[in-house]
Design an enzyme around this catalytic site. Structure first.
Site: not given
Ligand code: GAR
Length: 202
Positions: A109-110
């Site tokens: 997820t990006h």
């Molecule tokens: C999310 O927004 C995900 O898309 C991003 O990190 C966050 C994690 O949140 N990932 C990236 O940027 C990967 N390139 P979380 O730890 O609260 O699920």
């Protein structure tokens, strides 16, 4: 049959939590069999432990090379025989051992609308560019940076007073519902890749 999910994390784990919560309902059709990380001391690992899910950590710095780290992650993930691997805020690229073994069953997820703003700073880059709409993308990983076939996307408006933090929080809210819905369908219906398209169904 209940699908086996393995989730890889690096941070706060709110996407992981959304999946854990969804899996509590047997009709969701999936269970989280393990959570892996590339670092210690993160909230995501605490969330997994609180849910009674096994965890493992492989830090790049503990291996002689990136390739050996990649092979160790591949071996450990494979040992849980996952049907789907979810990269939920996992801040490492997986490489030459992982991709042939598990790439086709791994989604990431990006926090941007691909193909815009790939990389580590999707919300910041969208804000700096000045777009009015950004969002999030769930995709099957390949050997590029956020370039794989797209499973689903959600649009999020950029507000005049947004900071990187407020925008990212709104994106993450959209991301969690996208992830729960799409991963549930992948678990219950199966999925296949046809060129650039991801189709649900066996
Ligand atoms: C999310 O927004 C995900 O898309 C991003 O990190 C966050 C994690 O949140 N990932 C990236 O940027 C990967 N390139 P979380 O730890 O609260 O699920």
């Amino acid at each position: 049959m209940t699908a086996r999910l393995l989730v890889l994390v690096s941070g706060s784990g709110t996407n992981l939590q959304a999946l854990l919560d969804a899996c509590a309902d047997p009709s969701y059709g999936a269970e989280v069999v393990a959570v892996g990380a590339d670092r210690d001391g993160i909230q995501a690992l605490t969330r997994a432990e609180q849910a009674g899910v096994p965890t493992f950590v492989h830090r790049v710095d503990d291996f002689p090379s990136r390739a050996e780290w990649d092979a160790a992650v591949t071996g450990e993930v494979s040992s849980y025989r996952p049907d789907v691997v979810v990269l939920a805020g996992f801040m490492k690229l997986l490489g030459s051992s992982y991709l042939p073994a598990l790439g086709a069953r791994t989604v990431n997820t990006h926090p941007a609308l691909s193909p815009s703003f790939p990389g580590m700073h999707g919300p910041r880059d969208a804000l700096e560019y000045g777009v009015r709409v950004t969002g999030c993308t769930l995709f099957v990983i390949d050997d590029g940076v956020d370039t794989g076939p797209i499973v689903d996307q959600r649009a999020v408006r950029v507000e005049d007073d947004d900071t990187v933090e407020t925008l990212h929080e709104r994106i993450k809210s959209a991301e969690r519902s996208m992830l729960v819905e799409a991963v549930g369908r992948m678990a219950r219906e199966g999925f296949r890749i046809e060129g650039r398209r991801v189709r649900f169904g066996g």
